[in-house]
Enzyme design. Structure first.
Site, PDB file in Angstrom:
ATOM      1  N   GLY A 154      56.669  40.373  36.306  1.00  0.00           N
ATOM      2  CA  GLY A 154      56.552  39.498  37.455  1.00  0.00           C
ATOM      3  C   GLY A 154      56.394  38.049  37.017  1.00  0.00           C
ATOM      4  CB  CYS A 155      57.096  34.875  38.769  1.00  0.00           C
ATOM      5  SG  CYS A 155      56.496  35.293  40.420  1.00  0.00           S
ATOM      6  CE1 TYR A 156      51.112  32.925  41.129  1.00  0.00           C
ATOM      7  CE2 TYR A 156      51.678  34.807  42.505  1.00  0.00           C
ATOM      8  CZ  TYR A 156      51.317  33.477  42.383  1.00  0.00           C
ATOM      9  OH  TYR A 156      51.162  32.706  43.512  1.00  0.00           O
ATOM     10  CB  ALA A 159      53.052  31.702  34.539  1.00  0.00           C
TER      11      ALA A 159
END
Length: 352
Positions: A154-156, A159
């Site tokens: 996922g994007c979270y 990062a």
């Protein structure tokens, strides 16, 4: 190289933001030929009906999802589907010899009971799920190279894990003190019409959501626990910020050695990511901004030690649709195919 020598690629779920980003990246990739775009409600439409600005280059129609047809035409298949659907499609595609990259959560978890608890979907594909590699190249490059099924992060988590991994892997922090404060643009919510994503709702506003129960929490904890070789729990709070693209994840943790200074950690991070072409460690006193990463597959990381509190603060900025989704999937494909890891992926964004 002729078109016939290129790798035939299909995208199932091509109508969403992740799908259109894949179409853009793959259409510009020198080794790829997009031969199939699949969808459900949009089947039969020209892709240009969904995205008119691409009509001068993308001539494909959106086709109905037929796994036998997809497998007969595609060597590689990207699945950009809602959670709970990829696990119904991927086993058959892998069985038929396709390389599969799943952009949903279905193949991110080593423990399917954890997936079921958080995503409320029962699974019967544990055999194929056990072969999936977690698609974060900076941590699992070798596994990705040798797998036919990738669970793209996922994007979270992308990062946050880029910010956290060196600290955990090197044992530099007390894991129980980890706090992640992350902010995402609205494109992370997808292309569906949702009240909470309307301009009138999000403009001039900033708010948290999924507090203490966001579904990316166990994904982050799984990878942190793997790196630490012990069970790790994190406090993760996501926020929606009124911009289209980008994630800024700010991580806080207490250092084991209060004598470490910022320059020490910058040296450690540069060494950790020395073979990672898309991670850029910023110099002392420079902190990342989401605009820098917009339109690229880069992750910018800034580091600061607070000697007063004994904590380290690490800031990580990515484009949620590229490094946080489609670009990272292409990065994984490059590794799977034995190509240069950065082939066809953007490193320079538009600015301002």
């Amino acid at each position: 190289m002729t078109e016939s020598q290129k790798v035939a690629v299909g995208i199932v779920g091509a109508s969403g933001y992740g799908g259109v980003q894949l179409v853009k990246l793959l259409s510009e990739h020198p080794e790829i030929d997009i031969v199939y775009l699949g969808g459900d409600s949009s089947a039969g439409k020209d892709y240009a009906d969904l995205y008119p600005h691409l009509g001068h280059l993308i001539k494909n129609k959106v086709e109905a999802i037929d796994l036998d047809e997809i497998a007969s035409r595609c060597e590689v298949v990207f699945l950009g589907l809602p959670n709970g659907l990829a696990c119904k499609f991927a086993p058959k595609l892998v069985e038929k010899g396709c390389k599969v990259l799943d952009l949903s959560a279905d193949y991110r978890f080593t423990d399917l009971d954890t997936y079921t608890a958080w995503y409320k979907t029962e699974r019967d594909d544990s055999a194929i799920a056990s072969t999936a590699a977690y698609g974060l190249p900076e941590l699992y490059r070798d596994q990705i190279k040798n797998s036919s099924l990738i669970g793209c992060p996922g994007c979270y988590p992308t990062a946050s894990l880029l910010a956290l991994s060196p600290l955990i892997k090197q044992g530099l922090i007390l894991p129980e003190t980890i706090i992640i404060d992350a902010k995402s643009g609205t494109s992370g919510g997808g292309r569906q019409g949702k009240i909470g994503l309307l301009l009138a709702e999000v403009d001039n506003s900033l708010g948290a959501y999924g507090v203490a129960k966001h579904r990316h929490t166990p994904e982050i904890e799984q990878i942190c626990s793997d790196l630490a070789r012990s069970d790790v729990k994190v406090q993760f709070t996501p926020h929606l910020i009124p911009m289209v693209r980008g994630i800024l994840s700010t991580v806080y943790a207490t250092l084991r050695d209060p004598g470490l200074v910022t320059e020490d950690l910058i040296t450690i991070y540069n060494a950790f990511y020395r073979s990672s072409p898309f991670v850029k460690i910023l110099p002392n006193g420079t902190y990342p901004q989401t605009k820098w990463a917009c339109g690229t597959n880069l992750g910018y990381i800034g580091i600061e030690v607070d000697p007063r509190t004994g904590r380290v603060i690490v800031m990580s900025a990515i484009d949620n649709l590229i490094k946080g989704q489609a670009g990272q999937a292409v990065q994984c494909l490059n590794l799977m195919m034995g190509w240069a890891e950065d082939l066809g992926l953007p490193k320079l964004g538009f600015y301002p």
